[in-house]
Design an enzyme around this catalytic site. Structure first.
Site, PDB file in Angstrom:
ATOM      1  N   GLY A 166       0.835  -1.206   0.000  1.00 46.93           N
ATOM      2  CA  GLY A 166       0.000   0.000   0.000  1.00 46.93           C
ATOM      3  C   GLY A 166       0.860   1.242   0.000  1.00 46.93           C
ATOM      4  O   GLY A 166       2.017   1.213  -0.447  1.00 46.93           O
ATOM      5  N   SER A 167       0.309   2.321   0.521  1.00 48.20           N
ATOM      6  CA  SER A 167       1.025   3.598   0.483  1.00 48.20           C
ATOM      7  C   SER A 167       2.178   3.604   1.490  1.00 48.20           C
ATOM      8  O   SER A 167       2.186   2.843   2.459  1.00 48.20           O
ATOM      9  CB  SER A 167       0.069   4.736   0.825  1.00 48.20           C
ATOM     10  N   CYS A 201       1.848   0.232  -8.342  1.00 46.79           N
ATOM     11  CA  CYS A 201       3.010   0.791  -7.649  1.00 46.79           C
ATOM     12  C   CYS A 201       4.181   0.887  -8.618  1.00 46.79           C
ATOM     13  O   CYS A 201       5.120   1.629  -8.377  1.00 46.79           O
ATOM     14  CB  CYS A 201       3.349  -0.033  -6.419  1.00 46.79           C
ATOM     15  N   GLU A 251       5.823  -3.435   0.877  1.00 39.45           N
ATOM     16  CA  GLU A 251       5.898  -3.142  -0.561  1.00 39.45           C
ATOM     17  C   GLU A 251       5.044  -1.908  -0.762  1.00 39.45           C
ATOM     18  O   GLU A 251       3.823  -1.988  -0.861  1.00 39.45           O
ATOM     19  CB  GLU A 251       5.387  -4.369  -1.327  1.00 39.45           C
TER      20      GLU A 251
HETATM   21  C1  UN1 Z   1       1.562  -3.423  -7.489  1.00 35.16           C
HETATM   22  O1  UN1 Z   1       1.232  -2.480  -8.196  1.00 35.16           O
HETATM   23  O2  UN1 Z   1       1.377  -3.375  -6.233  1.00 35.16           O
HETATM   24  O3  UN1 Z   1       4.992  -5.392 -11.875  1.00 35.16           O
HETATM   25  C2  UN1 Z   1       2.104  -4.690  -7.996  1.00 35.16           C
HETATM   26  C3  UN1 Z   1       3.783  -5.156 -11.974  1.00 35.16           C
HETATM   27  C4  UN1 Z   1       2.818  -6.193 -11.451  1.00 35.16           C
HETATM   28  C5  UN1 Z   1       2.657  -6.059  -9.986  1.00 35.16           C
HETATM   29  C6  UN1 Z   1       2.388  -4.694  -9.478  1.00 35.16           C
HETATM   30  N1  UN1 Z   1       3.325  -7.497 -11.776  1.00 35.16           N
HETATM   31  O4  UN1 Z   1       3.346  -4.146 -12.485  1.00 35.16           O
END
Ligand code: UN1
Length: 514
Positions: free
Chosen positions: A245-246, A301, A267
């Site tokens: 998350g954030s 992310c 993460e």
């Molecule tokens: C996320 O945005 O939390 O690499 C994970 C990626 C994806 C996973 C993103 N396999 O964009």
């Protein structure tokens, strides 16, 4: 616009009664005295369902069940645990179409990406099955005669998984499937914005749990809000918290888990950039930039937030980019002609508008976008135009992660300058360079290159494969999930020294005669 027959989809996925907020595998626990909340689709603003949120009493019940499940599961041989994961992978294969559709409708990502997300779950199951026979420890040379040393990996305990709305199901599988082969049990608190996809996953794996006679509590689900998340973070019975998350949320979780000296995999936010050199294949760079920026409507992310473009190709590249943006279709993500769907909710739309205003106030120039869409098909108020802004890396807003399809365009002249700019943010998740210049590519990957957990050459910043360790440095939190040797974080390492001789020498040559 394709209308989604949501009721029949929910029925197909086994979602019926929704007054149950907690699942311990096979059994759903009815919530008593808990609050009901409406889950709305960002696609059309319609209420998909009204569901119950767990109270702390239900959370307590789940945690107790998980504790006793761990006593069973840790004693099952790892390859047998892998066999259960193999069957879960097959269940997901059989239901990829429907589950992907629900993810797309509940979260708003394109159908292709919804299916891609379920594929990511299947892939991690396959990876975990292989891993279940490869939880290797080391043997170590002892300094003492007739002694041997080895390292063993044992199951850790309960893994608490706190996942975000943007990957409603895949992030659970990265954690839960690895945890399962490692002999851990897990308790999953999905985002309160996307609980239905999580319920669907638990309905799908139910038959696997039953046919393998697993006890309740190997895989548990708690539908709850931040209060439950806090409870998990503080709970000493949960050996590992894996939270996505954030950065703001991660700092809170990190503090709470740290206060009890628990383990964390964090993460968190990214501020990912793509460097485009004059030596790049510009057509490929354009494709990667657009997917990286508008995929999942900029709510990954790993989304490309900054394009760092060499001055000699800057005008050519940006004018081509604007042309592509003009042709993007935005609308219902279940309609496969659309490239981009909605943002998750109106709060996200507000943040999008505010970020654009901030960028302009700091001197940024909007080259494309900057608008919230209205009218037919956009009644939900969650659709926006993907946006390109000429900016400067030191703008306060450029330094932040805004979870929206806003991409800042930055200019550089020397590779060292581009790398310095790329690294000059607080986050450190993903990064990439487009270049056919081998020297530049290697500088980017070297110790003086990208400081991120992920650094790519001639591909974009998003769309990582599950085989690699996933995560990043600095305010991204430092955790690693998914492939490579990330499994080690889910296990307890034990060092063993064995004396097979007749004497009892001490280490470091210490003499101690009695
Ligand atoms: C996320 O945005 O939390 O690499 C994970 C990626 C994806 C996973 C993103 N396999 O964009």
């Amino acid at each position: 616009m394709p209308n989604i027959p949501i009721q029949s989809l929910l029925t197909k996925l086994g979602i019926k009664a929704l007054n149950e907020s907690v699942c311990t595998g096979n059994q759903w626990i009815t919530s008593i005295g808990s609050e009901n909340r409406e889950i709305k689709s960002p696609v059309d603003g319609n209420v998909i369902a009204s569901i119950s949120f767990a109270t702390t009493t239900e959370y307590e019940r789940v945690t107790k069940v998980a504790q006793s499940a761990f006593d069973y599961w840790k004693n099952v041989p790892a390859p047998k645990r892998g066999e259960v994961v193999r069957q879960i992978g097959n269940k997901l294969r059989e239901n990829k179409e429907d589950l992907g559709r629900l993810v797309s409708y509940e979260m708003g990502k394109s159908l292709q990406e919804g299916w891609g997300e379920v594929q990511e779950m299947i892939d991690i199951c396959d990876f975990a099955v292989g891993l279940s026979r490869q939880l290797y420890g080391l043997t170590i040379a002892s300094e003492r005669p007739n002694h041997s040393m080895q390292e063993q990996w044992h199951p850790l305990g309960i893994v608490g998984i706190i996942s975000s709305f943007n990957f409603p199901v895949a992030v659970w599988s990265w954690n839960a499937m690895i945890a399962a082969v490692c002999g851990d049990v897990c308790i999953w608190k999905p985002s309160e914005k996307t609980p239905l996809s999580a319920i669907a996953v638990h309905q799908l794996i139910k038959s696997v749990i039953a046919s393998n006679n697993l006890p309740e509590g190997v895989f548990s689900l708690v539908i709850g809000d931040a209060k439950i998340g806090e409870k998990m973070a503080k709970d000493h019975r949960i050996q590992l918290i894996s939270a996505t998350g954030s950065t703001q949320m991660g700092k809170r979780v990190g503090q709470l888990v740290g206060a009890r000296l628990g383990r964390c995999i964090l993460e968190l936010g990214g501020n990912n950039s793509l460097i485009i050199s004059e030596d790049a294949n510009l057509d490929n760079a354009l494709k990667a930039a657009v997917f990286g920026a508008v995929g999942t409507a900029g709510q990954r992310c790993t989304t490309t937030r900054r394009l760092i473009i060499q001055d000699s190709v800057y005008d050519k590249f940006t004018s081509k980019l604007v042309k592509i943006y003009e042709q993007l279709n935005i609308g219902n993500p279940l309609d496969q002609k659309n490239h981009m769907g909605p943002l998750i909710d109106k709060i996200a739309v507000k943040k999008y508008s505010m970020a654009i205003m901030d960028a302009e106030n700091e001197g940024g120039r909007v080259l494309f976008g900057g608008k919230v869409l209205e009218g037919e098909g956009f009644e939900s108020g969650t659709y926006v135009l993907p946006t390109l802004i000429e900016a400067n890396n030191h703008f306060r807003i450029v330094q932040e992660e805004t979870f929206a399809p806003i991409t800042y365009l930055l200019k550089y002249s020397r590779i060292e300058e581009a790398i310095a700019m790329q690294n000059d943010v607080r986050q450190g998740l993903s990064s990439a360079i487009f270049t056919n210049n081998i020297q530049e590519a290697h500088i980017f990957l070297s110790a003086k290159g990208s400081d991120c957990g992920i650094a790519n050459v001639n591909i974009g910043t998003s769309g990582a494969e599950i085989g690699g360790a996933f995560g990043g440095e600095k305010e991204t939190g430092g955790g690693r999930e998914s492939g490579s040797d990330s499994w080690k974080a889910y296990m307890r390492r034990q060092t063993n020294t064995i004396n097979y001789g007749k004497d009892m020498p001490l280490a470091q040559g210490i003499k101690f005669d009695v």
